[in-house]
Write a protein that holds these residues in place. Structure first.
Motif, mmCIF file in Angstrom:
data_model
loop_
_atom_site.group_PDB
_atom_site.id
_atom_site.type_symbol
_atom_site.label_atom_id
_atom_site.label_comp_id
_atom_site.label_asym_id
_atom_site.label_seq_id
_atom_site.Cartn_x
_atom_site.Cartn_y
_atom_site.Cartn_z
ATOM 1 N N PRO A 129 11.864 -14.705 -8.459
ATOM 2 C CA PRO A 129 11.494 -13.593 -8.881
ATOM 3 C C PRO A 129 11.998 -13.366 -9.434
ATOM 4 C CG PRO A 129 11.151 -14.258 -6.561
ATOM 5 C CD PRO A 129 11.740 -15.495 -6.902
ATOM 6 N N LEU A 130 12.052 -11.796 -10.124
ATOM 7 C CA LEU A 130 12.723 -10.814 -10.609
ATOM 8 C C LEU A 130 14.306 -10.139 -10.012
ATOM 9 C CD1 LEU A 130 13.305 -8.515 -12.948
ATOM 10 C CD2 LEU A 130 11.515 -7.430 -12.923
ATOM 11 N N ALA A 131 13.528 -9.742 -8.563
ATOM 12 C CA ALA A 131 14.551 -9.414 -7.544
ATOM 13 C C ALA A 131 15.776 -9.984 -7.142
ATOM 14 C CB ALA A 131 13.771 -9.041 -6.614
ATOM 15 N N HIS A 147 16.797 -12.433 -9.700
ATOM 16 C CA HIS A 147 17.319 -12.661 -10.696
ATOM 17 C C HIS A 147 17.959 -11.656 -10.777
ATOM 18 C CE1 HIS A 147 16.462 -15.974 -13.085
ATOM 19 N NE2 HIS A 147 15.440 -16.023 -12.767
ATOM 20 N N LEU A 148 18.184 -10.529 -10.469
ATOM 21 C CA LEU A 148 18.847 -9.428 -10.823
ATOM 22 C C LEU A 148 19.994 -9.267 -9.817
ATOM 23 C CD1 LEU A 148 16.694 -6.244 -11.450
ATOM 24 C CD2 LEU A 148 17.815 -7.594 -13.125
ATOM 25 N N ARG A 149 20.264 -9.653 -8.126
ATOM 26 C CA ARG A 149 20.212 -10.249 -7.177
ATOM 27 C C ARG A 149 21.964 -10.847 -7.802
ATOM 28 N NH1 ARG A 149 16.813 -11.140 -3.538
ATOM 29 N NH2 ARG A 149 16.629 -9.241 -3.025
ATOM 30 N N GLU A 150 21.182 -11.929 -8.572
ATOM 31 C CA GLU A 150 22.217 -12.960 -8.346
ATOM 32 C C GLU A 150 23.206 -12.926 -9.712
ATOM 33 O OE1 GLU A 150 22.494 -18.147 -10.013
ATOM 34 O OE2 GLU A 150 20.537 -17.050 -10.125
ATOM 35 N N LEU A 151 22.808 -12.019 -10.708
ATOM 36 C CA LEU A 151 22.662 -11.691 -11.974
ATOM 37 C C LEU A 151 24.206 -10.343 -11.445
ATOM 38 C CD1 LEU A 151 23.851 -10.951 -14.601
ATOM 39 C CD2 LEU A 151 21.716 -9.643 -15.404
ATOM 40 N N ARG A 152 24.138 -9.064 -10.784
ATOM 41 C CA ARG A 152 24.989 -8.344 -9.733
ATOM 42 C C ARG A 152 26.332 -9.324 -9.342
ATOM 43 N NH1 ARG A 152 23.136 -6.399 -4.244
ATOM 44 N NH2 ARG A 152 23.656 -8.170 -4.003
ATOM 45 N N ASN A 153 25.973 -10.279 -8.570
ATOM 46 C CA ASN A 153 26.537 -11.395 -7.536
ATOM 47 C C ASN A 153 27.720 -11.505 -9.003
ATOM 48 O OD1 ASN A 153 25.866 -10.798 -5.270
ATOM 49 N ND2 ASN A 153 24.497 -12.360 -4.845
ATOM 50 N N ARG A 154 26.681 -11.777 -9.570
ATOM 51 C CA ARG A 154 27.884 -12.981 -10.596
ATOM 52 C C ARG A 154 28.875 -12.060 -11.466
ATOM 53 N NH1 ARG A 154 27.451 -17.828 -10.019
ATOM 54 N NH2 ARG A 154 24.958 -19.128 -9.573
ATOM 55 N N LEU A 155 28.061 -10.621 -12.079
ATOM 56 C CA LEU A 155 29.025 -9.722 -12.485
ATOM 57 C C LEU A 155 29.965 -9.491 -11.586
ATOM 58 C CD1 LEU A 155 26.388 -7.882 -14.091
ATOM 59 C CD2 LEU A 155 28.312 -9.465 -15.034
ATOM 60 N N VAL A 156 30.329 -9.249 -10.209
ATOM 61 C CA VAL A 156 30.972 -8.334 -9.250
ATOM 62 C C VAL A 156 32.572 -9.414 -9.326
ATOM 63 C CG1 VAL A 156 31.326 -8.118 -6.594
ATOM 64 C CG2 VAL A 156 29.350 -7.058 -7.338
ATOM 65 N N LYS A 157 32.025 -11.271 -9.184
ATOM 66 C CA LYS A 157 33.170 -12.094 -9.419
ATOM 67 C C LYS A 157 33.554 -12.176 -10.499
ATOM 68 C CE LYS A 157 30.437 -14.922 -6.585
ATOM 69 N NZ LYS A 157 30.023 -16.434 -6.196
ATOM 70 N N SER A 158 33.144 -11.886 -11.757
ATOM 71 C CA SER A 158 33.469 -11.739 -13.023
ATOM 72 C C SER A 158 34.232 -10.967 -12.935
ATOM 73 C CB SER A 158 32.423 -11.584 -14.146
ATOM 74 O OG SER A 158 31.726 -12.723 -14.318
ATOM 75 N N LEU A 159 34.188 -9.432 -12.771
ATOM 76 C CA LEU A 159 35.149 -8.586 -12.646
ATOM 77 C C LEU A 159 36.217 -8.582 -11.527
ATOM 78 C CD1 LEU A 159 32.212 -5.920 -13.142
ATOM 79 C CD2 LEU A 159 33.646 -6.355 -14.304
ATOM 80 N N VAL A 160 35.655 -8.944 -10.597
ATOM 81 C CA VAL A 160 37.438 -9.517 -9.496
ATOM 82 C C VAL A 160 38.054 -10.115 -9.912
ATOM 83 C CG1 VAL A 160 37.986 -10.174 -7.126
ATOM 84 C CG2 VAL A 160 35.257 -8.918 -7.661
ATOM 85 N N ALA A 161 37.619 -11.137 -10.754
ATOM 86 C CA ALA A 161 38.429 -12.186 -11.206
ATOM 87 C C ALA A 161 39.354 -11.807 -12.408
ATOM 88 C CB ALA A 161 38.087 -13.416 -12.381
ATOM 89 N N ILE A 162 38.695 -10.733 -13.461
ATOM 90 C CA ILE A 162 39.708 -10.381 -14.562
ATOM 91 C C ILE A 162 40.290 -8.983 -13.986
ATOM 92 C CG2 ILE A 162 38.864 -8.265 -15.893
ATOM 93 C CD1 ILE A 162 36.094 -9.843 -16.726
ATOM 94 N N PHE A 163 40.329 -8.411 -13.199
ATOM 95 C CA PHE A 163 41.160 -7.534 -12.092
ATOM 96 C C PHE A 163 42.327 -8.218 -11.877
ATOM 97 C CE2 PHE A 163 42.823 -4.963 -8.184
ATOM 98 C CZ PHE A 163 42.786 -4.408 -8.866
ATOM 99 N N VAL A 164 42.405 -8.966 -10.546
ATOM 100 C CA VAL A 164 43.210 -10.073 -10.682
ATOM 101 C C VAL A 164 43.925 -10.646 -11.681
ATOM 102 C CG1 VAL A 164 43.972 -11.660 -9.157
ATOM 103 C CG2 VAL A 164 41.457 -10.800 -8.991
ATOM 104 N N ALA A 165 44.238 -11.410 -12.667
ATOM 105 C CA ALA A 165 44.297 -11.694 -14.026
ATOM 106 C C ALA A 165 45.350 -10.327 -14.428
ATOM 107 C CB ALA A 165 43.613 -12.566 -14.766
ATOM 108 N N THR A 166 44.234 -9.531 -15.056
ATOM 109 C CA THR A 166 44.800 -8.325 -15.005
ATOM 110 C C THR A 166 46.317 -7.620 -14.582
ATOM 111 O OG1 THR A 166 43.060 -7.629 -15.842
ATOM 112 C CG2 THR A 166 44.412 -5.717 -16.103
ATOM 113 N N VAL A 167 45.604 -7.989 -12.895
ATOM 114 C CA VAL A 167 47.182 -7.283 -12.099
ATOM 115 C C VAL A 167 48.485 -8.200 -12.443
ATOM 116 C CG1 VAL A 167 47.648 -6.466 -10.003
ATOM 117 C CG2 VAL A 167 45.952 -5.998 -10.570
ATOM 118 N N ILE A 168 47.912 -9.427 -12.320
ATOM 119 C CA ILE A 168 49.039 -10.842 -12.812
ATOM 120 C C ILE A 168 50.022 -10.337 -14.065
ATOM 121 C CG2 ILE A 168 49.373 -13.072 -12.874
ATOM 122 C CD1 ILE A 168 47.289 -13.449 -10.520
#
Length: 315
Positions: free
Chosen positions: A17-19, A21-42
Motif C-alpha cells: 500500500p501507499l502508506a 511505501h511512504l513509511r519505508e521511504l521515510r526509514n530509508r531517508l533517515v538511515k541515509s541522513l544518519v550515515a551522512i551526518f556520522v561521516a561528516t562529523v568524522i
C-alpha cells in the motif's frame, strides 16, 4: 513477532500500500541522513588533510612561495603562487563545506544501498541484473575520470600561471581553488560515463551498434570540442588527457553494442526458448477457404392476420 509477521505478509513482487511505501521511504531517508551526518562529523576532524590532498599537487607544480623574498627569488626561473583565505568566517565555512562534501562521498555506499533497496522490489529479475552491472561498471569509470582530473590539474595550473606578470604576487583563493578542483573532478568523472550511457541505450533497444559506428567522426569531433571547453588550460596535453580515454571507451562501447546486436538477432532467429511463450498468430492461412456464416432463416410470414385461440404466429 509483529515485525516478522508483517514481513511475511509482503507481496513477493514488492507491491504494498501507499502508506507502507511512504513509511519505508521515510526509514530509508533517515538511515541515509544518519550515515551522512556520522561521516561528516568524522571528516570534520580530518578536513585539513582533505584540503591538503587536493591542493598540495597544484602548489608543488606552481612553486608555492610563502614570503615575498622567496617569491622574488623564484621569479628568475618560474612563477610562484600561494594560497590565501579572505575574511574572518572563511576558514569556518570552508571547513563545513569540505566536511559535508566529504561526508556525502564517504557515506555513498550506505545511501546508494538504501536507494537500491527502495527501488529494487519493483524491478524484474533481468532489470535487477542489468542495473547492478551498470552500477558496478559506472563507479570505476567515475573514479577513473576523477583520477585523470587529479593528475592533469597540476599541469593545467603550471600552464595557466605562465600568463601571469613576472614579479607579481600570485594569490590563489582557497575557496576558488577547491571549487575548480571539485568541478574538474565531477566533469571528468561524468564524461567517463558516456560509453556506459551508450551501452545502456543499446541494451534498451534505443540505439544500435551500427548507428554508433556510423557516428564515429562526429563523436570524435564532439568529444574533442568538449575536452577543449571543459579543461581550463589551453595546452593540448590536458585536452588529450580528457579526450583520449573517452575516444577509446567510445569505440569499446561500440564494439560491445555490435556484439549485443548480433546476439539479439541470433536469439530472434532461433525463436523463443522452451520456457517462453510464443506469440500467437491469429491470422487465417487462407481466407478463401473460410466458409461464410449463413444467417438464421427468417420466420415464415403469417398467412392471415386472424388470431388462433387468441395468439398469432409470432406470439
Amino acid at each position: 513477532m509483529l515485525k516478522s509477521a508483517r514481513k511475511s505478509e509482503r507481496d513477493p513482487e514488492g507491491r504494498m500500500p501507499l502508506a507502507d511505501h511512504l513509511r519505508e521511504l521515510r526509514n530509508r531517508l533517515v538511515k541515509s541522513l544518519v550515515a551522512i551526518f556520522v561521516a561528516t562529523v568524522i571528516a570534520a576532524f580530518f578536513y585539513k588533510h582533505i584540503v591538503e590532498f587536493f591542493t598540495d599537487p597544484i602548489l608543488d607544480a606552481v612553486g608555492c612561495a610563502y614570503s615575498f623574498a622567496e617569491l622574488a627569488k623564484g621569479t628568475e626561473d618560474m612563477q610562484c603562487a600561494r594560497i590565501v583565505q579572505n575574511g574572518l568566517l572563511s576558514p569556518f565555512t570552508l571547513a563545513l563545506t569540505v566536511s559535508l562534501a566529504s561526508g556525502v562521498v564517504l557515506s555513498s555506499p550506505v545511501w546508494l544501498y538504501q536507494l537500491w533497496a527502495f527501488v529494487a522490489p519493483g524491478l524484474h529479475r533481468h532489470e535487477k541484473k542489468y542495473s547492478l552491472a551498470f552500477v558496478a561498471a559506472g563507479f570505476p569509470l567515475f573514479v577513473l575520470g576523477a583520477y585523470f582530473a587529479y593528475w592533469s590539474l597540476p599541469k593545467m595550473a603550471s600552464v595557466m600561471l605562465e600568463f601571469a606578470i613576472i614579479g607579481a604576487d600570485n594569490q590563489l583563493p582557497l575557496e576558488d581553488l577547491l571549487h575548480l578542483v571539485m568541478r574538474m573532478i565531477v566533469v571528468f568523472g561524468l564524461s567517463f560515463e558516456l560509453p556506459l550511457l551508450l551501452v545502456m541505450l543499446n541494451f534498451g533497444g534505443v540505439l544500435t551498434g551500427k548507428r554508433m559506428a556510423g557516428w564515429w567522426r562526429g563523436m570524435i569531433l564532439g568529444i574533442t570540442l568538449f575536452a577543449a571547453i571543459a579543461t581550463p588550460s589551453t595546452d593540448p596535453l590536458s585536452m588529450l588527457a580528457l579526450a583520449g580515454p573517452i575516444w577509446v571507451m567510445y569505440f569499446g562501447a561500440t564494439g560491445i553494442s555490435l556484439l549485443n546486436d548480433k546476439r539479439r538477432a541470433r536469439r530472434e532467429a532461433e525463436g523463443p526458448a522452451d520456457d517462453e511463450a510464443s506469440e500467437l498468430d491469429l491470422t487465417p492461412e487462407d481466407i478463401g477457404e473460410i466458409e461464410p456464416v449463413s444467417t438464421a432463416p427468417a420466420l415464415p410470414e403469417q398467412a392471415t392476420r386472424d388470431r388462433v385461440n387468441g395468439y398469432d404466429d409470432v406470439t
